[in-house]
Design a protein around this motif. Structure first.
Motif, PDB file in Angstrom:
ATOM      1  N   ARG A  60      18.971  -4.077  33.341  1.00  0.00           N
ATOM      2  CA  ARG A  60      19.700  -4.554  34.515  1.00  0.00           C
ATOM      3  C   ARG A  60      18.735  -5.007  35.610  1.00  0.00           C
ATOM      4  O   ARG A  60      18.924  -6.059  36.229  1.00  0.00           O
ATOM      5  CB  ARG A  60      20.605  -3.460  35.050  1.00  0.00           C
ATOM      6  CG  ARG A  60      21.412  -3.917  36.234  1.00  0.00           C
ATOM      7  CD  ARG A  60      22.487  -2.929  36.574  1.00  0.00           C
ATOM      8  NE  ARG A  60      23.308  -3.463  37.654  1.00  0.00           N
ATOM      9  CZ  ARG A  60      23.996  -2.714  38.456  1.00  0.00           C
ATOM     10  NH1 ARG A  60      24.021  -1.409  38.301  1.00  0.00           N
ATOM     11  NH2 ARG A  60      24.703  -3.244  39.419  1.00  0.00           N
ATOM     12  N   VAL A  61      17.703  -4.219  35.853  1.00  0.00           N
ATOM     13  CA  VAL A  61      16.738  -4.566  36.901  1.00  0.00           C
ATOM     14  C   VAL A  61      15.959  -5.826  36.519  1.00  0.00           C
ATOM     15  O   VAL A  61      15.769  -6.721  37.346  1.00  0.00           O
ATOM     16  CB  VAL A  61      15.784  -3.374  37.176  1.00  0.00           C
ATOM     17  CG1 VAL A  61      14.627  -3.782  38.060  1.00  0.00           C
ATOM     18  CG2 VAL A  61      16.556  -2.232  37.808  1.00  0.00           C
TER      19      VAL A  61
ATOM     20  N   SER B  60       9.672  -0.890  26.864  1.00  0.00           N
ATOM     21  CA  SER B  60       9.026  -1.984  27.585  1.00  0.00           C
ATOM     22  C   SER B  60       8.320  -1.507  28.850  1.00  0.00           C
ATOM     23  O   SER B  60       7.294  -2.057  29.233  1.00  0.00           O
ATOM     24  CB  SER B  60      10.038  -3.057  27.941  1.00  0.00           C
ATOM     25  OG  SER B  60      10.686  -3.527  26.785  1.00  0.00           O
ATOM     26  N   ALA B  61       8.834  -0.484  29.519  1.00  0.00           N
ATOM     27  CA  ALA B  61       8.207   0.016  30.745  1.00  0.00           C
ATOM     28  C   ALA B  61       6.836   0.613  30.426  1.00  0.00           C
ATOM     29  O   ALA B  61       5.878   0.419  31.167  1.00  0.00           O
ATOM     30  CB  ALA B  61       9.087   1.067  31.413  1.00  0.00           C
TER      31      ALA B  61
ATOM     32  N   GLY C 159      17.272   2.804  29.518  1.00  0.00           N
ATOM     33  CA  GLY C 159      17.168   1.493  28.865  1.00  0.00           C
ATOM     34  C   GLY C 159      18.103   0.480  29.502  1.00  0.00           C
ATOM     35  O   GLY C 159      17.726  -0.677  29.741  1.00  0.00           O
ATOM     36  N   ASP C 160      19.325   0.909  29.789  1.00  0.00           N
ATOM     37  CA  ASP C 160      20.289   0.026  30.456  1.00  0.00           C
ATOM     38  C   ASP C 160      19.805  -0.353  31.854  1.00  0.00           C
ATOM     39  O   ASP C 160      19.932  -1.501  32.280  1.00  0.00           O
ATOM     40  CB  ASP C 160      21.657   0.708  30.560  1.00  0.00           C
ATOM     41  CG  ASP C 160      22.319   0.922  29.202  1.00  0.00           C
ATOM     42  OD1 ASP C 160      21.892   0.294  28.205  1.00  0.00           O
ATOM     43  OD2 ASP C 160      23.252   1.753  29.140  1.00  0.00           O
TER      44      ASP C 160
ATOM     45  N   GLY D  48      15.650 -12.232  36.832  1.00  0.00           N
ATOM     46  CA  GLY D  48      15.710 -13.496  36.116  1.00  0.00           C
ATOM     47  C   GLY D  48      15.142 -13.447  34.709  1.00  0.00           C
ATOM     48  O   GLY D  48      15.022 -14.484  34.057  1.00  0.00           O
ATOM     49  N   ALA D  49      14.787 -12.280  34.206  1.00  0.00           N
ATOM     50  CA  ALA D  49      14.215 -12.174  32.864  1.00  0.00           C
ATOM     51  C   ALA D  49      15.316 -12.225  31.808  1.00  0.00           C
ATOM     52  O   ALA D  49      16.452 -11.811  32.047  1.00  0.00           O
ATOM     53  CB  ALA D  49      13.444 -10.864  32.727  1.00  0.00           C
ATOM     54  N   ASP D  50      14.958 -12.725  30.630  1.00  0.00           N
ATOM     55  CA  ASP D  50      15.855 -12.690  29.480  1.00  0.00           C
ATOM     56  C   ASP D  50      15.743 -11.293  28.887  1.00  0.00           C
ATOM     57  O   ASP D  50      14.711 -10.932  28.318  1.00  0.00           O
ATOM     58  CB  ASP D  50      15.440 -13.750  28.462  1.00  0.00           C
ATOM     59  CG  ASP D  50      16.312 -13.743  27.218  1.00  0.00           C
ATOM     60  OD1 ASP D  50      17.306 -12.989  27.185  1.00  0.00           O
ATOM     61  OD2 ASP D  50      15.994 -14.494  26.284  1.00  0.00           O
ATOM     62  N   VAL D  51      16.768 -10.485  29.015  1.00  0.00           N
ATOM     63  CA  VAL D  51      16.682  -9.055  28.696  1.00  0.00           C
ATOM     64  C   VAL D  51      17.021  -8.708  27.250  1.00  0.00           C
ATOM     65  O   VAL D  51      17.021  -7.536  26.890  1.00  0.00           O
ATOM     66  CB  VAL D  51      17.569  -8.227  29.649  1.00  0.00           C
ATOM     67  CG1 VAL D  51      17.093  -8.368  31.085  1.00  0.00           C
ATOM     68  CG2 VAL D  51      19.022  -8.628  29.522  1.00  0.00           C
TER      69      VAL D  51
END
Length: 175
Positions: free
Chosen positions: A152-153, A168-169, A147-148, A158-161
């Motif tokens: 991070r990726v 989500s994957a 999840g971390d 540029g995504a709001d994480v």
């Protein structure tokens, strides 16, 4: 936004590979964490005699939540014309960098539903090696670590994480 030190760079490369594999194969977090090196079956589909599958692979997911027959699941990974974008090329490079190999004592072909006692995790934690160089351990990553890594990726893209998690994957995976 790739980290500068070699050790963090290796961790970041592992994170990118994990996120790419999970997204392409629509893997649940627990499925990705459970994968071993011997669960990546290169050129698996070439055995069917259909042309065009050379350079591809299947990921052996031994147990999937919706697999009522308990036969496992084999999502496919295609190949790219550009090696820089080819996940399998990058995975092979990763394995070569760390001298990761399927054990000659591997039991996966004989009993695909069971964990192999001889092969390492596909994605493991790092230990400190000689000269503080990270080396993969035999301890797999955790669900939280994935999840971390995903956040991070995606953050580096540029995504709001704030609203992303390991789920989500799977939800955003390629159909």
């Amino acid at each position: 936004d790739q980290p500068r030190s070699r050790g963090l760079g290796d961790v970041y490369k592992r994170q990118r590979l994990m996120v790419a594999l999970a997204t392409i194969c629509c893997l649940r977090v627990a499925e990705l964490v459970a994968l071993q090196l011997c669960d990546l079956w290169f050129d698996f589909h070439t055995g069917y005699g259909i042309p065009g599958f050379h350079g591809t692979a299947a990921v052996h997911v031994a147990r999937r939540k919706n697999d009522c027959e308990r036969k496992g699941h084999h999502p496919a990974i295609g190949r790219s014309l550009d090696p820089a974008l080819d996940l399998l090329h990058q995975l092979r490079h990763w394995f070569a960098t760390y001298d990761l190999r399927v054990s000659p004592l591997c039991t996966k072909q004989r009993d695909p539903a069971q964990r192999c006692a001889h092969c390492p995790p596909l994605f493991s934690r790092f230990d400190n090696g000689p000269h503080c160089r990270p080396v993969p351990s035999i301890v797999p990553i955790t669900n939280q670590m994935f999840g971390d890594a995903l956040r991070r990726v995606l953050g580096a893209c540029g995504a709001d994480v704030r609203r992303f998690s390991g789920v989500s994957a799977r939800k955003a995976g390629l159909p």
